[in-house]
Design an enzyme around this catalytic site. Structure first.
Site, mmCIF file in Angstrom:
data_model
loop_
_atom_site.group_PDB
_atom_site.id
_atom_site.type_symbol
_atom_site.label_atom_id
_atom_site.label_comp_id
_atom_site.label_asym_id
_atom_site.label_seq_id
_atom_site.Cartn_x
_atom_site.Cartn_y
_atom_site.Cartn_z
ATOM 1 N N TYR A 1 -80.322 -47.213 116.309
ATOM 2 C CA TYR A 1 -79.588 -48.485 116.375
ATOM 3 C C TYR A 1 -79.167 -48.931 114.969
ATOM 4 O O TYR A 1 -77.996 -49.207 114.709
ATOM 5 C CB TYR A 1 -80.470 -49.552 117.036
ATOM 6 C CG TYR A 1 -79.927 -50.953 116.895
ATOM 7 C CD1 TYR A 1 -78.828 -51.367 117.642
ATOM 8 C CD2 TYR A 1 -80.502 -51.861 116.002
ATOM 9 C CE1 TYR A 1 -78.322 -52.660 117.499
ATOM 10 C CE2 TYR A 1 -80.007 -53.146 115.861
ATOM 11 C CZ TYR A 1 -78.922 -53.544 116.606
ATOM 12 O OH TYR A 1 -78.410 -54.815 116.455
ATOM 13 N N PHE B 1 -80.193 -61.592 111.145
ATOM 14 C CA PHE B 1 -81.625 -61.396 111.323
ATOM 15 C C PHE B 1 -81.872 -61.686 112.827
ATOM 16 O O PHE B 1 -81.246 -61.032 113.638
ATOM 17 C CB PHE B 1 -82.387 -62.211 110.279
ATOM 18 C CG PHE B 1 -82.324 -61.473 108.924
ATOM 19 C CD1 PHE B 1 -81.106 -61.241 108.291
ATOM 20 C CD2 PHE B 1 -83.456 -60.914 108.359
ATOM 21 C CE1 PHE B 1 -81.025 -60.495 107.105
ATOM 22 C CE2 PHE B 1 -83.394 -60.176 107.165
ATOM 23 C CZ PHE B 1 -82.169 -59.970 106.545
ATOM 24 N N SER C 1 -76.574 -55.808 111.329
ATOM 25 C CA SER C 1 -77.957 -56.221 111.620
ATOM 26 C C SER C 1 -78.834 -56.017 110.397
ATOM 27 O O SER C 1 -78.580 -55.120 109.573
ATOM 28 C CB SER C 1 -78.483 -55.362 112.769
ATOM 29 O OG SER C 1 -79.873 -55.483 112.881
ATOM 30 N N ALA D 1 -69.549 -56.214 120.602
ATOM 31 C CA ALA D 1 -69.947 -55.268 121.651
ATOM 32 C C ALA D 1 -70.839 -54.171 121.083
ATOM 33 O O ALA D 1 -70.474 -53.496 120.127
ATOM 34 C CB ALA D 1 -68.704 -54.644 122.285
ATOM 35 N N LYS E 1 -75.285 -49.106 113.009
ATOM 36 C CA LYS E 1 -74.676 -50.224 112.262
ATOM 37 C C LYS E 1 -74.276 -49.755 110.862
ATOM 38 O O LYS E 1 -73.223 -50.108 110.345
ATOM 39 C CB LYS E 1 -75.656 -51.405 112.181
ATOM 40 C CG LYS E 1 -76.061 -51.991 113.521
ATOM 41 C CD LYS E 1 -74.891 -52.661 114.223
ATOM 42 C CE LYS E 1 -75.303 -53.337 115.520
ATOM 43 N NZ LYS E 1 -74.157 -53.875 116.273
ATOM 44 N N TYR F 1 -97.252 -57.856 119.537
ATOM 45 C CA TYR F 1 -97.529 -56.463 119.174
ATOM 46 C C TYR F 1 -98.176 -56.379 117.783
ATOM 47 O O TYR F 1 -97.481 -56.340 116.781
ATOM 48 C CB TYR F 1 -96.230 -55.639 119.208
ATOM 49 C CG TYR F 1 -95.555 -55.686 120.560
ATOM 50 C CD1 TYR F 1 -96.123 -55.064 121.669
ATOM 51 C CD2 TYR F 1 -94.353 -56.375 120.732
ATOM 52 C CE1 TYR F 1 -95.523 -55.126 122.915
ATOM 53 C CE2 TYR F 1 -93.741 -56.431 121.977
ATOM 54 C CZ TYR F 1 -94.333 -55.810 123.060
ATOM 55 O OH TYR F 1 -93.730 -55.881 124.291
HETATM 56 N N1 NAD Z 1 -79.430 -60.769 119.223
HETATM 57 C C1 NAD Z 1 -79.827 -60.508 117.981
HETATM 58 O O1 NAD Z 1 -80.848 -61.037 117.522
HETATM 59 C C2 NAD Z 1 -79.023 -59.596 117.091
HETATM 60 C C3 NAD Z 1 -79.510 -59.286 115.804
HETATM 61 C C4 NAD Z 1 -78.757 -58.452 114.973
HETATM 62 C C5 NAD Z 1 -77.536 -57.953 115.414
HETATM 63 N N2 NAD Z 1 -77.094 -58.257 116.671
HETATM 64 C C6 NAD Z 1 -75.808 -57.706 117.115
HETATM 65 O O2 NAD Z 1 -75.011 -58.747 117.638
HETATM 66 C C7 NAD Z 1 -74.166 -58.255 118.669
HETATM 67 C C8 NAD Z 1 -74.272 -59.129 119.902
HETATM 68 O O3 NAD Z 1 -75.632 -59.152 120.322
HETATM 69 P P1 NAD Z 1 -76.100 -60.050 121.561
HETATM 70 O O4 NAD Z 1 -77.485 -60.498 121.260
HETATM 71 O O5 NAD Z 1 -75.079 -61.055 121.901
HETATM 72 O O6 NAD Z 1 -76.196 -58.909 122.701
HETATM 73 P P2 NAD Z 1 -75.690 -58.906 124.218
HETATM 74 O O7 NAD Z 1 -76.269 -57.698 124.864
HETATM 75 O O8 NAD Z 1 -75.947 -60.239 124.838
HETATM 76 O O9 NAD Z 1 -74.116 -58.723 124.054
HETATM 77 C C9 NAD Z 1 -73.498 -57.477 123.827
HETATM 78 C C10 NAD Z 1 -72.313 -57.401 124.780
HETATM 79 O O10 NAD Z 1 -71.544 -56.212 124.502
HETATM 80 C C11 NAD Z 1 -71.127 -55.645 125.735
HETATM 81 N N3 NAD Z 1 -70.829 -54.237 125.444
HETATM 82 C C12 NAD Z 1 -71.699 -53.269 125.038
HETATM 83 N N4 NAD Z 1 -71.038 -52.134 124.785
HETATM 84 C C13 NAD Z 1 -69.719 -52.365 125.036
HETATM 85 C C14 NAD Z 1 -68.541 -51.595 124.922
HETATM 86 N N5 NAD Z 1 -68.580 -50.309 124.531
HETATM 87 N N6 NAD Z 1 -67.342 -52.165 125.228
HETATM 88 C C15 NAD Z 1 -67.285 -53.466 125.639
HETATM 89 N N7 NAD Z 1 -68.376 -54.252 125.755
HETATM 90 C C16 NAD Z 1 -69.583 -53.706 125.451
HETATM 91 C C17 NAD Z 1 -72.279 -55.895 126.696
HETATM 92 O O11 NAD Z 1 -71.897 -55.842 128.045
HETATM 93 C C18 NAD Z 1 -72.715 -57.301 126.250
HETATM 94 O O12 NAD Z 1 -72.044 -58.312 126.979
HETATM 95 C C19 NAD Z 1 -74.558 -56.794 118.873
HETATM 96 O O13 NAD Z 1 -73.641 -55.979 118.154
HETATM 97 C C20 NAD Z 1 -75.941 -56.712 118.245
HETATM 98 O O14 NAD Z 1 -76.222 -55.412 117.766
HETATM 99 C C21 NAD Z 1 -77.811 -59.058 117.522
#
Ligand code: NAD
Length: 317
Positions: free
Chosen positions: A138, A166, A114, A71, A142, A203
């Site tokens: 952000y 990544f 991240s 989350a 982390k 970009y």
């Molecule tokens: N997608 C990427 O490429 C990437 C890269 C590096 C790190 N991350 C990390 O991976 C994790 C998941 O990313 P994702 O791509 O699945 O994003 P996403 O937005 O699809 O999922 C995040 C989920 O967390 C929920 N959420 C946010 N704040 C909350 C809270 N306080 N309590 C309960 N739920 C909450 C949102 O509703 C959402 O469903 C995140 O922590 C993100 O920072 C993602």
């Protein structure tokens, strides 16, 4: 095992929850639905709507063998506009979650960190010994959680893994990538291929890279999910883990766009626009440590498979 998965209505959380269920674990899927969708939560998981920082709610859910904490708010650009939102949601709520888990005696914590913690690195690939220098609230959020986790481990309160992803990409038919708003290159390029956008914007093409566009490392969400399930077990022999999760291969934005054109068969328009502030020229992982510690092998993280799976998932939506 009984596993609490926060952010389980999101892209990576829902895919990992599904894999946990497939492997016979019990999953409690917590999400406040700020950006997730309830239909992403896999059948078989118990869905609880709420905030990961809600101590009373988490305590009411019973005992857990592990928590995987996805989350978060995820967009670095948004964090430059509203840093306070990111510090409350990604840091304060996570600190409260950690405190609750410690009180409950949950032994294992796996955290979505991240590559943003590394900031702008010159030498590629980036391994886990590199300096930490986030360039956005952000990335800083982390870093702050990682540092708190280290102290909790050092004080014997919990065993914890920081997973520094990544670019998560690809998708499964049950769990396509659809962020709200969408900020990631591959799904945006797929929207252009499907005619939902008039063109794809890249970009900047004046970076010090072979074709001038930024280079990124893409990892398939299924391979990411597998690494998380393995990390739970790896914490039994390692009280603390800090692991890069990437494919170890970099592709330029132009190469990714060309792959999307090839896989979809659509020659959509590409427009070069100004650089985005804070975008590093390249970000490519060394994944050697994760492969060794987790005995983890990438199964679907070559670019063609990633784009083909993402396109199939996109078309199924
Ligand atoms: N997608 C990427 O490429 C990437 C890269 C590096 C790190 N991350 C990390 O991976 C994790 C998941 O990313 P994702 O791509 O699945 O994003 P996403 O937005 O699809 O999922 C995040 C989920 O967390 C929920 N959420 C946010 N704040 C909350 C809270 N306080 N309590 C309960 N739920 C909450 C949102 O509703 C959402 O469903 C995140 O922590 C993100 O920072 C993602």
């Amino acid at each position: 095992m009984r596993v609490l998965v926060t952010g389980a209505a999101g892209f990576i959380g829902s895919t990992t929850a599904e894999l946990l269920l497939t492997k016979g674990h019990e999953v409690v899927a917590l999400d406040n639905l700020t950006s997730g969708r309830v239909e992403n939560v896999p059948v078989g998981a118990r869905f609880v709507e709420g905030d990961c920082g809600d101590e009373g709610l988490i305590r009411s859910l019973g005992e857990f063998d592990a928590c995987i904490h996805f989350a978060a708010r995820i967009e670095p650009g948004e964090s430059m506009k509203y840093p306070e939102v990111f510090f409350v949601n990604n840091v304060a709520s996570t600190f409260r979650l950690l405190q609750t888990l410690v009180v409950l005696g949950v032994p294992r914590f796996v955290f979505s960190s991240s590559c943003a913690v590394y900031g702008d690195q010159i030498e590629m690939p980036v391994d886990e010994t590199r300096s930490i220098d986030p360039q956005s609230p952000y990335g800083q959020s982390k870093r702050m959680v990682e540092e708190a986790m280290s102290w909790l481990v050092a004080c014997g309160r919990i065993r914890a893994a920081s997973m520094r992803y990544f670019n998560a990409a690809g998708g499964t038919l049950a769990h396509p990538e659809r962020h709200n708003p969408e900020i990631h290159l591959i799904p945006i390029a797929l929207e252009a291929a499907a005619g939902r956008r008039t063109h794809l914007e890249i970009y900047g093409d004046d970076y010090p890279t072979p074709d001038g566009t930024c280079i990124r490392d893409y990892i398939h969400v299924s391979d990411l999910a597998e690494a998380h399930v393995r990390a739970i077990t790896a914490l039994d022999t390692n009280p603390e883990l800090v692991l890069n999760l990437g494919s170890g291969v970099g592709y330029s934005n132009r190469e990714v766009a060309a792959m999307v054109q090839r896989v979809t068969g659509v020659d959509f328009e590409i427009r070069i626009t100004a650089r985005r502030p804070g975008d590093p020229a390249a970000a490519v992982a060394s994944n050697a440590l994760a492969r060794e510690v987790l005995e983890w092998r990438l199964a679907r993280s070559d670019l063609e498979t990633i784009v083909a799976d993402a396109w199939s998932a996109f078309q199924s939506m």
